[in-house]
Design a protein around this motif. Structure first.
Motif, mmCIF file in Angstrom:
data_model
loop_
_atom_site.group_PDB
_atom_site.id
_atom_site.type_symbol
_atom_site.label_atom_id
_atom_site.label_comp_id
_atom_site.label_asym_id
_atom_site.label_seq_id
_atom_site.Cartn_x
_atom_site.Cartn_y
_atom_site.Cartn_z
ATOM 1 N N LYS A 1 14.348 -1.231 1.692
ATOM 2 C CA LYS A 1 12.957 -0.875 1.978
ATOM 3 C C LYS A 1 12.828 0.461 2.677
ATOM 4 C CE LYS A 1 10.790 -5.405 1.853
ATOM 5 N NZ LYS A 1 9.856 -6.344 2.505
ATOM 6 N N ASP A 2 13.913 0.924 3.323
ATOM 7 C CA ASP A 2 13.847 2.228 3.981
ATOM 8 C C ASP A 2 14.431 3.349 3.118
ATOM 9 O OD1 ASP A 2 16.516 1.558 4.103
ATOM 10 O OD2 ASP A 2 16.713 1.785 6.266
ATOM 11 N N THR A 3 14.594 3.066 1.818
ATOM 12 C CA THR A 3 15.095 4.084 0.895
ATOM 13 C C THR A 3 14.074 5.221 0.783
ATOM 14 O OG1 THR A 3 16.329 2.461 -0.397
ATOM 15 C CG2 THR A 3 15.790 4.527 -1.498
ATOM 16 N N PRO A 4 14.508 6.477 0.778
ATOM 17 C CA PRO A 4 13.577 7.593 0.621
ATOM 18 C C PRO A 4 12.748 7.452 -0.657
ATOM 19 C CG PRO A 4 15.717 8.397 1.292
ATOM 20 C CD PRO A 4 15.895 6.940 0.995
ATOM 21 N N PRO A 5 11.483 7.858 -0.612
ATOM 22 C CA PRO A 5 10.575 7.695 -1.761
ATOM 23 C C PRO A 5 11.136 8.223 -3.082
ATOM 24 C CG PRO A 5 9.342 8.403 0.153
ATOM 25 C CD PRO A 5 10.796 8.439 0.551
ATOM 26 N N ALA B 1 0.838 -1.208 0.000
ATOM 27 C CA ALA B 1 0.000 0.000 0.000
ATOM 28 C C ALA B 1 0.869 1.252 0.000
ATOM 29 C CB ALA B 1 -0.927 -0.011 1.212
ATOM 30 N N GLY B 2 1.945 1.220 0.808
ATOM 31 C CA GLY B 2 2.838 2.375 0.860
ATOM 32 C C GLY B 2 3.541 2.611 -0.462
ATOM 33 N N LEU B 3 4.018 1.532 -1.073
ATOM 34 C CA LEU B 3 4.697 1.657 -2.363
ATOM 35 C C LEU B 3 3.730 2.132 -3.443
ATOM 36 C CD1 LEU B 3 6.867 -1.593 -2.318
ATOM 37 C CD2 LEU B 3 7.727 0.753 -2.251
ATOM 38 N N SER B 4 2.521 1.591 -3.412
ATOM 39 C CA SER B 4 1.526 1.980 -4.409
ATOM 40 C C SER B 4 1.182 3.461 -4.289
ATOM 41 C CB SER B 4 0.263 1.135 -4.237
ATOM 42 O OG SER B 4 -0.700 1.473 -5.211
ATOM 43 N N PHE B 5 1.009 3.923 -3.055
ATOM 44 C CA PHE B 5 0.702 5.340 -2.832
ATOM 45 C C PHE B 5 1.863 6.220 -3.281
ATOM 46 C CE2 PHE B 5 0.969 9.105 -0.079
ATOM 47 C CZ PHE B 5 -0.257 9.700 -0.351
ATOM 48 N N ASP C 1 6.829 -3.010 -17.364
ATOM 49 C CA ASP C 1 8.196 -2.704 -17.795
ATOM 50 C C ASP C 1 9.182 -3.056 -16.692
ATOM 51 O OD1 ASP C 1 7.417 -1.374 -20.307
ATOM 52 O OD2 ASP C 1 6.573 0.140 -18.971
ATOM 53 N N VAL C 2 8.744 -2.858 -15.440
ATOM 54 C CA VAL C 2 9.605 -3.075 -14.273
ATOM 55 C C VAL C 2 8.809 -3.819 -13.207
ATOM 56 C CG1 VAL C 2 10.989 -1.973 -12.454
ATOM 57 C CG2 VAL C 2 10.894 -0.950 -14.744
ATOM 58 N N VAL C 3 9.479 -4.754 -12.528
ATOM 59 C CA VAL C 3 8.888 -5.442 -11.376
ATOM 60 C C VAL C 3 9.705 -5.078 -10.149
ATOM 61 C CG1 VAL C 3 8.317 -7.661 -10.325
ATOM 62 C CG2 VAL C 3 8.109 -7.363 -12.812
ATOM 63 N N LEU C 4 9.029 -4.534 -9.139
ATOM 64 C CA LEU C 4 9.671 -4.227 -7.863
ATOM 65 C C LEU C 4 9.389 -5.416 -6.949
ATOM 66 C CD1 LEU C 4 11.311 -1.955 -6.563
ATOM 67 C CD2 LEU C 4 9.176 -0.937 -5.772
ATOM 68 N N MET C 5 10.422 -6.214 -6.653
ATOM 69 C CA MET C 5 10.266 -7.560 -6.104
ATOM 70 C C MET C 5 10.857 -7.702 -4.702
ATOM 71 S SD MET C 5 9.461 -10.823 -7.341
ATOM 72 C CE MET C 5 10.008 -10.951 -9.067
ATOM 73 N N ASP C 6 10.002 -8.032 -3.736
ATOM 74 C CA ASP C 6 10.490 -8.371 -2.400
ATOM 75 C C ASP C 6 11.289 -9.669 -2.493
ATOM 76 O OD1 ASP C 6 10.881 -8.492 0.319
ATOM 77 O OD2 ASP C 6 8.889 -9.281 0.763
ATOM 78 N N ILE C 7 12.395 -9.759 -1.781
ATOM 79 C CA ILE C 7 13.238 -10.942 -1.914
ATOM 80 C C ILE C 7 12.810 -12.073 -0.979
ATOM 81 C CG2 ILE C 7 15.060 -10.495 -0.205
ATOM 82 C CD1 ILE C 7 17.040 -11.110 -2.574
ATOM 83 N N ARG C 8 12.114 -11.753 0.127
ATOM 84 C CA ARG C 8 11.696 -12.781 1.075
ATOM 85 C C ARG C 8 10.177 -12.862 1.155
ATOM 86 N NH1 ARG C 8 16.547 -10.966 2.730
ATOM 87 N NH2 ARG C 8 18.024 -12.506 3.535
ATOM 88 N N MET C 9 9.653 -13.983 0.645
ATOM 89 C CA MET C 9 8.212 -14.225 0.678
ATOM 90 C C MET C 9 7.980 -15.678 1.083
ATOM 91 S SD MET C 9 6.931 -11.946 -2.601
ATOM 92 C CE MET C 9 8.297 -12.421 -3.669
#
Length: 221
Positions: free
Chosen positions: A106-110, A17-21, A51-59
């Protein structure tokens, strides 16, 4: 301006949700889909054509590493940026070996995450030379039996001498401008050499060149 089609993959709904916003608010980026696990990625990529996938590494079921390997093995694969909480992590290195264009914490500035997505969509890596050096030195140790080193040396042997010199410089984390100064050539010539190396060795980006140079032992000379 072409709008970048972005797929978000993370098992935490609050993170998604945060990334989407954050990313959806950029006029140059369109969120075309979201997934909670790597097992959902292939179907979503077929349906949404990102074009791009933003992928969490641990699921929990299919992790980001496996999903990245599966995606990058495809023809016309989308670019992948790995989301992680660690700077130097073996899984991050494995994702880069599989063809991910880079990673962001994950804590990189927006604003920096937006910039990373834009760079990857433009065909540029999102690892600085300093981060490339850190990853290689901390998390890219060769296999104990030397199998990876021998394979890497066989691949490097396909390069012309000048291309080999450029590959070593890339492995040392140097920018194109620094390589040009070191090897007495123009930046355009360096870029041409890098492109030929990628084509000859069937690599996705300069991070993979750096890892291959490391595996071949060229950075120890």
């Amino acid at each position: 301006m072409n709008v970048i089609r972005l797929l978000l993959v993370d098992d935490d709904p609050l993170v998604r949700a945060g990334l989407s916003f954050m990313l959806g608010g950029d006029s140059g980026i369109e969120i075309v889909g979201e997934a909670a696990d790597g097992s959902e990625v292939a179907e979503l990529v077929d349906r949404t054509r990102p074009d791009v996938v933003l992928m969490d590494i641990r699921m929990p079921h299919v992790d980001g590493l496996t999903a990245t390997e599966q995606l990058r093995a495809r023809k016309e694969a989308p670019e992948v940026v790995v989301l992680t909480t660690f700077h130097a992590d073996e899984q991050v290195v494995r994702a880069l070996r599989a063809g991910a264009a880079g990673f962001v914490l994950k804590d990189t500035p927006p604003a920096e995450i937006v910039a990373a997505v834009r760079r990857v969509a433009a065909g540029e890596p999102v690892l600085s030379p300093a981060v490339t050096r850190q990853l290689i030195s901390q998390a890219a140790a060769p296999e104990p039996n030397g199998g990876r080193r021998e394979k890497a040396r066989q691949r490097i042997a396909e390069l012309a001498e000048r291309e080999r010199e450029v590959a070593v410089a890339v492995g040392q984390g140097k920018s194109n401008a620094e390589i040009a100064a070191q090897l007495f050539m123009s930046v355009a010539t360096v870029k041409a050499h890098v492109s030929r190396i990628l084509t000859k060795l069937d690599l996705n980006n300069r991070v993979q060149i750096a890892l291959l140079a490391h595996d071949a032992g060229l950075l120890e000379d």
